[in-house]
Design an enzyme around this catalytic site. Structure first.
Site, PDB file in Angstrom:
ATOM      1  N   ASP A 452       1.012  -1.316   0.008  1.00  0.00           N
ATOM      2  CA  ASP A 452       0.111  -0.123   0.098  1.00  0.00           C
ATOM      3  C   ASP A 452       0.800   1.293  -0.002  1.00  0.00           C
ATOM      4  O   ASP A 452       0.284   2.326  -0.366  1.00  0.00           O
ATOM      5  CB  ASP A 452      -1.018   0.018   1.122  1.00  0.00           C
ATOM      6  CG  ASP A 452      -1.988  -1.168   0.962  1.00  0.00           C
ATOM      7  OD1 ASP A 452      -2.013  -2.174   0.452  1.00  0.00           O
ATOM      8  OD2 ASP A 452      -2.978  -0.796   1.897  1.00  0.00           O
ATOM      9  N   GLU A 521      -5.256  -4.408  -7.187  1.00  0.00           N
ATOM     10  CA  GLU A 521      -6.112  -5.235  -6.610  1.00  0.00           C
ATOM     11  C   GLU A 521      -7.571  -4.552  -6.218  1.00  0.00           C
ATOM     12  O   GLU A 521      -7.595  -3.726  -5.801  1.00  0.00           O
ATOM     13  CB  GLU A 521      -5.621  -5.251  -5.102  1.00  0.00           C
ATOM     14  CG  GLU A 521      -4.996  -4.096  -4.256  1.00  0.00           C
ATOM     15  CD  GLU A 521      -4.457  -4.101  -3.043  1.00  0.00           C
ATOM     16  OE1 GLU A 521      -3.398  -4.974  -2.836  1.00  0.00           O
ATOM     17  OE2 GLU A 521      -5.353  -3.967  -1.933  1.00  0.00           O
TER      18      GLU A 521
END
Length: 878
Positions: A452, A521
């Site tokens: 992330d 994702e």
């Protein structure tokens, strides 16, 4: 991966005793393993005895004594976290059901646990014995052998360790004891499950990969690897074979390093000073190399490298590895990461991998899951942490499936400001271990050093320096998000959501997770298994809440606040299809919902790969599978029973596919092969829900470009459409044979998105498509015939469905049953499922499965549809 010759195991029968007190015995325990018998051999510890330190209080010196009596300890498999081992031994009941997992006493795992194994050895003069831990022991550990502490391991999950135990191993019976410490993924570079599932009570503490004993002579060979360079015309390749050779003695020694790549032999002499290590580098050239390709593009040949080091004509150590010759590169294309394999662009269409929650190893399930990946038509799997055992990579090499491993998010891995000097060391050693373990596999597409967030400069240097040790060649990606790092640069990735429900037309938008660039994702969240699977995992109350109470948290959803309730999914399902009337009605409408939105996601990225501006370069569906039974984020659920989520994706990912565009109503042809396909035609038929044909057109002489998409005519909008209506697309070859068939259920009322109200995980709706007409189709009638052939250990059942009524037979699902009234068989691969046929139409489906999964019963086929009552027929032998 090093593959060495194995020697036979001398293993006694291991009982599955519960954890009870153990003591010390004067009598020697029966050894369970034979150590390597000659230089160049390696044996793997096949299993352990396990005990809590609350019971085994004597300390490492006593517990690693060969005379210690561990007969009351619990026997567990070789790769066993503490809880994984206890589950395998039957200590707990069904932890998959309801909230049983919540009831496990976490205090059991706040203390260390001991692993123990005994082995016999007869080391010859001049040989050296090494103990290898092919990973970090999660939580950290102490290693004891024959009453002596030989080392410790840090808290990292990944760094491998090797100990020279030549002076500690003795002839006769030896005992190895490993003390595993409690794990804390919030303070250690360990393994964490983020919001994927409920957390394992032991935080995965313990041994999760192989522990081995290796025997060598004066010289060892380690880290065998092959650096490949493919010529631009693909007609030749240069290889550099590398390995570290180490002199284990206090005197200078000359070794001959020799080997073969297939049948081509080579050798090199190396002189090593006392206890010196050198890197051997040997060049080889291949003419007309056998190139490895992703399965959509070509074949998957592998080369075999065998290597040994000899001293005075006697083999001192040996190693072997398989490798593939291929060229993988990445670049940034209009902001998106674009991969090429052997110079050809690869549209990444993949899913996010999850290991078993307790890191249990099951080769058959691993193989089955990867077989599903290829059956689905996916070409890539992304691993965010949980990097899996070597077997996954070997399977991917053979199947031609690309893999994208990397570190995980939302845990200590991204708490860079809190890292100590020791953490930086663990990070670098983790990169060294994984780099050396993975770098020979041609299936590796790239490595994420951030998830992330991108790593800081110091952390990035740790990772890059670690990967450099392995001569890493695949692309290194700074982050799965829009981020960049000082040396690696821009990621070319985006992870702007969604992670929860969105309607099909979302994917054709030009914001957030829409089909442009590289989406690392994204997915539509809830993916409801079919009834057989649900009833295995949910209590009656949980089943009732599932369809009646979208605001109630479900234990089999996420522990996170965002994903713990069905919420917007249940709201959209009711508004689009009509409020569920029962559990079965909810499950049926969920399959429709999952099918249409998953199909749209992959179709949108497939169509947009050939756009001149902001093309789609890749998408990773979040996620592929589950670590434990859950109701979200999967293309196939934990039971391996494929349902709407699976077949919607499979439809979109067919190698030559005709599809409808939700934004501009155009028809597109997507071809995953490298060669163009010509002489095609596309028939487009529009039906009202009453079965009347409103439009029927054919576009002839169509060519599908290779490795791309081709846009064709738009689907008409004829007058007199019912609010809910159907579009059927038939792709035919030059002989008129149908080679792809795709049915859409659409509405004259559009799904409308509130883009300005988007969050990091979803985009809400302000209006919903009206698909309620599917509740009023009238009763359909379908004739079913089935037959089964068996060859070896596998069976194939063919199912012919014929619409013999006057109504459309909508969304027909066929399942193989274990006998006339038995449960659903899984795993199974179907040629197609959830099909829709009009009066007079027939389709034939084919299912392939292991015969043993029937459990001795005869195969039956059950068929049911939205408006077709379930019927079961025997699938008689043919």
């Amino acid at each position: 991966m090093l593959r060495r010759s194995q020697v036979p195991w001398l293993v006694t029968a291991l009982g599955l005793a519960l954890v009870v007190p153990a003591g010390v015995s004067d009598a020697s325990a029966q050894p369970r393993v034979a150590a390597p018998a000659a230089p160049g051999q390696v044996v793997t510890v096949p299993g352990w005895k396990l005990q809590t330190s609350k019971t085994a209080t004597q300390g490492g010196a006593t517990l690693s004594s060969p005379t210690y009596d561990d007969s009351s300890w619990t026997s567990v498999p070789a790769r066993s976290t503490v809880m994984g081992g206890l589950i395998s031994a039957g200590k707990y009941g069904d932890l998959n059901y309801s909230t049983n997992l919540k009831n496990v006493d976490k205090s059991d795992f706040t203390v260390p646990w001991w692993y123990r194994e005994t082995f016999t050895a007869s080391p010859a003069a001049g040989t050296h014995t090494f103990l290898r831990l092919n990973n970090g022991i999660i939580g950290g550990s102490e290693i004891w052998l024959n009453g002596k502490k030989i080392g410790t391991t840090d808290t990292g999950a990944y760094p491998s360790h090797e100990f020279d135990v030549t002076d500690t191993v003795k002839s006769g019976t030896n005992a190895l004891a490993i003390k595993a410490s409690p794990a804390d993924p919030k303070k250690q570079l360990s393994i964490f499950w983020v919001d994927w599932t409920q957390t394992p009570p032991d935080n995965n503490m313990g041994i999760w990969r192989d522990v081995q004993l290796a025997e060598t002579g004066a010289v060892t060979v380690r880290n065998t690897r092959v650096v490949t360079s493919v010529a631009g015309d693909l007609k030749s390749a240069d290889l550099t074979i590398k390995a570290e050779v180490t002199n284990n003695t206090g005197a200078s020694v000359t070794t001959t390093v020799a080997g073969t790549v297939d049948k081509a032999a080579f050798s090199q002499q190396v002189t090593l000073g006392a206890n010196q290590t050198k890197t051997v580098s040997i060049a080889q050239h291949l003419t007309d190399p056998k190139l490895w390709w992703p399965y959509e593009m070509g074949d998957q040949p592998l080369y075999h490298l065998a290597l040994n080091a000899s001293v005075d004509g006697t083999v001192s150590d040996s190693a072997a590895t398989d490798f593939g010759v291929r060229d993988v590169k990445s670049s940034i294309k209009d902001g998106g990461m674009q991969f090429t394999v052997n110079g050809k662009p690869l549209l990444v269409r993949g899913g996010g991998w999850s290991s078993d929650l307790f890191l249990r190893y099951d080769r058959q399930k691993l193989t089955d899951q990867m077989s599903y990946v290829r059956d689905l038509g996916l070409n890539t799997v992304r691993l965010e942490g949980k990097e899996e055992n070597d077997e996954l990579y070997e399977i991917a090499d053979r199947l031609g499936i690309m893999l994208m491993p990397g570190w995980e998010c939302c845990s200590y891995w991204q708490s860079y400001s809190k890292w100590t000097a020791a953490d930086h060391t663990v990070a670098k050693e983790s990169a060294v271990t994984e780099g050396l373990r993975l770098r020979n596999h041609p299936s590796i597409l790239g490595f994420y050093i951030g998830s992330d967030t991108a790593p800081t400069a110091a952390v990035e240097k740790d990772y890059l320096d670690g990967l450099k040790v392995s001569d890493w060649q695949a692309p290194i990606i700074s982050s799965a998000a829009k981020a960049s790092s000082p040396q690696t640069g821009a990621s070319g990735n985006k992870m702007d959501g969604p992670y929860w429900w969105v309607p099909p037309n979302y994917w054709y938008g030009t914001q957030y997770g829409g089909a442009f660039g590289f989406a690392s994702e994204v997915g539509p969240g809830p993916t409801i298994p079919d009834s057989d699977a649900l009833k295995k995992y949910l209590s009656p109350q949980e089943l009732s809440d599932l369809w009646q109470n979208g605001s109630k948290a479900q234990y089999h959803l996420s522990p996170s606040g965002e994903f713990s309730k069905l919420g917007s999914f249940l709201t959209a399902l009711g508004k689009r299809y009509g409020a569920p009337k029962s559990l079965d009605d909810f499950v049926s409408k969920s399959q429709l919902t999952n099918y249409e939105v998953n199909r749209a996601q992959f179709e949108a990225f497939g169509r947009n790969q050939s756009k001149s501006s902001k093309p789609a370069t890749g998408v990773i569906y979040w996620m592929l599978n589950n670590p434990w039974p859950t109701l979200y984020w999967h293309l196939f659920d934990y039971s391996m029973q494929p349902s709407g989520s699976y077949f919607g994706a499979k439809a979109a990912l067919r190698p030559l596919h005709v599809q409808f565009s939700y934004d501009d109503r155009s028809v597109a042809l997507v071809n995953t092969g490298l060669a163009a396909k010509s002489g095609l035609s596309v028939q487009t038929t529009i039906f009202n829900t009453d079965g009347s044909v409103k439009s029927d057109t054919t576009q002839s002489d169509v060519t599908a470009k290779g490795n791309g998409s081709t846009t064709l005519n738009k689907v008409a909008t004829p007058s007199g459409l019912s609010t809910t209506y159907f579009v059927r697309l038939l792709l035919k070859d030059s002989s008129g044979n149908v080679i792809d068939r795709n049915v859409y259920w659409l509405s004259t009322k559009a799904d409308t998105l509130k883009w300005d109200s988007s969050t990091w995980y979803d985009t809400p709706q302000s209006a919903y498509a009206d698909l309620s007409g599917l509740q009023n189709l009238g009763a359909g009638k379908v004739d079913v015939s089935a037959s089964t052939t068996t060859s070896g250990d596998r069976s194939t059942t063919a199912v012919k469905l014929t619409n013999s009524g006057s109504k459309v037979a909508f969304f027909l699902r066929a399942t193989i049953r274990k006998g006339a009234s038995g449960g659903e068989l899984a795993p199974v691969t179907w040629s197609d499922d959830y099909v829709t046929i009009w009066p007079g139409e027939s389709v034939t489906l084919q299912a392939d499965y292991r015969t043993a999964e029937l459990g001795g019963a005869q195969p039956n086929v059950q068929v049911a549809g939205v408006n077709v009552a379930a019927k079961t027929v025997a699938a008689a032998p043919r």
